[in-house]
Write an enzyme that holds these catalytic residues in place. Structure first.
Site, mmCIF file in Angstrom:
data_model
loop_
_atom_site.group_PDB
_atom_site.id
_atom_site.type_symbol
_atom_site.label_atom_id
_atom_site.label_comp_id
_atom_site.label_asym_id
_atom_site.label_seq_id
_atom_site.Cartn_x
_atom_site.Cartn_y
_atom_site.Cartn_z
ATOM 1 N N LYS A 218 0.088 4.334 -0.277
ATOM 2 C CA LYS A 218 -0.494 5.345 0.428
ATOM 3 C C LYS A 218 -0.038 6.797 -0.608
ATOM 4 O O LYS A 218 0.066 6.491 -1.791
ATOM 5 C CB LYS A 218 0.183 5.499 1.810
ATOM 6 C CG LYS A 218 -0.189 4.287 2.742
ATOM 7 C CD LYS A 218 -0.002 4.377 4.253
ATOM 8 C CE LYS A 218 -0.235 3.322 4.818
ATOM 9 N NZ LYS A 218 -0.294 3.386 6.391
ATOM 10 N N ASN B 189 0.576 -1.184 -0.005
ATOM 11 C CA ASN B 189 0.031 0.035 -0.039
ATOM 12 C C ASN B 189 0.972 1.177 -0.112
ATOM 13 O O ASN B 189 1.752 1.436 1.057
ATOM 14 C CB ASN B 189 -0.854 -0.184 1.333
ATOM 15 C CG ASN B 189 -1.817 1.308 1.301
ATOM 16 O OD1 ASN B 189 -1.858 2.119 0.382
ATOM 17 N ND2 ASN B 189 -2.484 1.282 2.464
ATOM 18 N N SER C 235 3.424 -2.202 10.283
ATOM 19 C CA SER C 235 4.826 -2.187 10.359
ATOM 20 C C SER C 235 5.427 -3.893 10.052
ATOM 21 O O SER C 235 6.421 -4.043 10.758
ATOM 22 C CB SER C 235 5.243 -2.086 11.901
ATOM 23 O OG SER C 235 4.984 -0.624 11.902
ATOM 24 N N GLU D 144 -7.009 4.845 7.632
ATOM 25 C CA GLU D 144 -6.763 6.201 7.391
ATOM 26 C C GLU D 144 -7.923 6.684 6.765
ATOM 27 O O GLU D 144 -8.159 8.091 6.977
ATOM 28 C CB GLU D 144 -5.388 6.268 6.630
ATOM 29 C CG GLU D 144 -4.113 6.024 7.537
ATOM 30 C CD GLU D 144 -2.996 5.381 6.827
ATOM 31 O OE1 GLU D 144 -2.724 5.375 5.714
ATOM 32 O OE2 GLU D 144 -2.019 4.908 7.569
ATOM 33 N N GLY E 56 2.421 2.387 11.025
ATOM 34 C CA GLY E 56 3.792 3.280 10.660
ATOM 35 C C GLY E 56 4.254 3.646 11.999
ATOM 36 O O GLY E 56 4.956 4.611 11.886
ATOM 37 N N GLU F 9 -5.372 -5.016 10.480
ATOM 38 C CA GLU F 9 -4.261 -3.864 10.730
ATOM 39 C C GLU F 9 -4.625 -3.131 12.048
ATOM 40 O O GLU F 9 -5.521 -2.399 11.987
ATOM 41 C CB GLU F 9 -4.395 -2.974 9.404
ATOM 42 C CG GLU F 9 -4.183 -3.419 8.200
ATOM 43 C CD GLU F 9 -3.444 -2.389 7.364
ATOM 44 O OE1 GLU F 9 -2.541 -2.522 6.557
ATOM 45 O OE2 GLU F 9 -4.230 -1.170 7.219
ATOM 46 N N HIS G 276 -9.634 1.475 4.994
ATOM 47 C CA HIS G 276 -8.274 1.363 5.802
ATOM 48 C C HIS G 276 -8.531 2.464 6.742
ATOM 49 O O HIS G 276 -9.309 3.273 6.661
ATOM 50 C CB HIS G 276 -7.178 1.968 4.581
ATOM 51 C CG HIS G 276 -6.048 2.111 5.268
ATOM 52 N ND1 HIS G 276 -5.419 2.892 6.195
ATOM 53 C CD2 HIS G 276 -4.955 1.011 4.972
ATOM 54 C CE1 HIS G 276 -4.305 2.313 6.627
ATOM 55 N NE2 HIS G 276 -3.737 1.360 5.829
HETATM 56 P P1 13P Z 1 3.201 0.548 7.664
HETATM 57 O O1 13P Z 1 3.599 -1.038 7.163
HETATM 58 O O2 13P Z 1 3.969 1.466 6.981
HETATM 59 O O3 13P Z 1 2.934 0.275 9.006
HETATM 60 O O4 13P Z 1 1.506 0.385 6.977
HETATM 61 C C1 13P Z 1 0.523 -0.598 7.221
HETATM 62 C C2 13P Z 1 -0.836 -0.315 6.574
HETATM 63 O O5 13P Z 1 -1.065 0.745 6.762
HETATM 64 C C3 13P Z 1 -0.958 -0.901 5.071
HETATM 65 O O6 13P Z 1 -2.134 -0.527 4.623
#
Ligand code: 13P
Length: 249
Positions: free
Chosen positions: A11, A9, A212, A97, A173, A167, A95
């Site tokens: 982002k 992803n 992560s 976010e 992150g 997740e 997601h």
């Molecule tokens: P990270 O791997 O940067 O923690 O992000 C995970 C994520 O949100 C994937 O959709």
């Protein structure tokens, strides 16, 4: 046997130049006939670039969101048929976010999942608890509500085509990862929820972990029986790390 799915992803990261470099390194480093499904989910403006670059390769393309509407006066939105036009096989839906910054609720997420399935693409449905929810023992309740809002609107044909991404929000992150056992426990619980609707589908649905995931923890996470892959954020932006996760055993 479920295949392992490794999805990046990206982002809101990338540019024409950095995408070209990243994809060419990934493609060059991929096994000829990978035993895993590999996907990159790019920002909307770069789908055309990525679709061209990935055509004929073993890497599939995905998007990071979709409109709940089929078409019309929805300025700024992107429909499922548009994503399909650009060869997207996968779409991330719900997601954390999107839930946090765009107030997406379970009902909206469920309708988005239907849009994606209607166009014969695969939704990657994200669920996960926040830190205070985990600390107050609400993890299962939270993820069950998020998952069941979607399961309730799906037919049994739809169900087997769903991918679920667990997740935990506190692990995204942050460099904090759920331990393999913590993640496994939630994955097994999610599979039970699916089995309550259809035990056959529960065996087929890929449930991937995100938060992560890195080359140095991918092995032990992917060895857990109900962890069928990863949804990778930061580590998907570095070809060497993404390839190492794809190669993890
Ligand atoms: P990270 O791997 O940067 O923690 O992000 C995970 C994520 O949100 C994937 O959709």
């Amino acid at each position: 046997m479920r295949r392992t799915l490794i999805a990046g992803n990206w982002k809101m990261n990338g540019s024409l130049a950095t995408n070209a470099a990243l994809l060419s390194e990934i493609i060059a480093g991929m096994p000829v006939a990978p035993s895993r499904d590999v996907v990159v989910c790019a920002p909307f403006p770069y789908l055309a670039q990525c679709a061209d670059t990935l055509a004929g390769t073993v890497v599939s393309l995905g998007a990071q969101d979709v409109s709940v509407h089929a078409q019309g006066a929805f300025t700024g939105d992107v429909s499922a048929s548009m994503l399909s036009d650009f060869s997207c096989g996968y779409v991330i839906v719900g997601h954390s976010e999107r839930r946090a910054y765009h107030a997406e609720d379970d009902a909206l997420v469920a309708q988005k999942v239907l849009r994606v399935l209607d166009l014969n693409m695969t939704p990657i449905l994200c669920v996960g608890e926040m830190l205070e929810q985990r600390e107050s023992g609400q993890t299962n309740e939270v993820v069950a509500a998020q998952l069941n809002a979607v399961l309730d609107v799906l037919t049994s044909d739809h169900l087997s085509r769903l991918v679920v991404a667990y997740e935990p929000v506190w692990a995204i992150g942050t460099g904090k990862t759920a331990t393999p056992q913590m993640a496994q426990d939630v994955h097994a619980f999610l599979r039970q929820q699916i089995a309550a609707k259809s035990s056959d589908s529960a065996e087929l649905v890929q449930i991937v972990y995100g938060g992560s995931m890195k080359p140095d923890n991918a092995n032990e996470l992917l060895q857990m029986p109900d962890i069928d892959g990863g949804l990778i954020g930061g580590a998907a932006l570095k070809a060497v790390d993404f390839l190492a996760i794809i190669a993890a055993v």
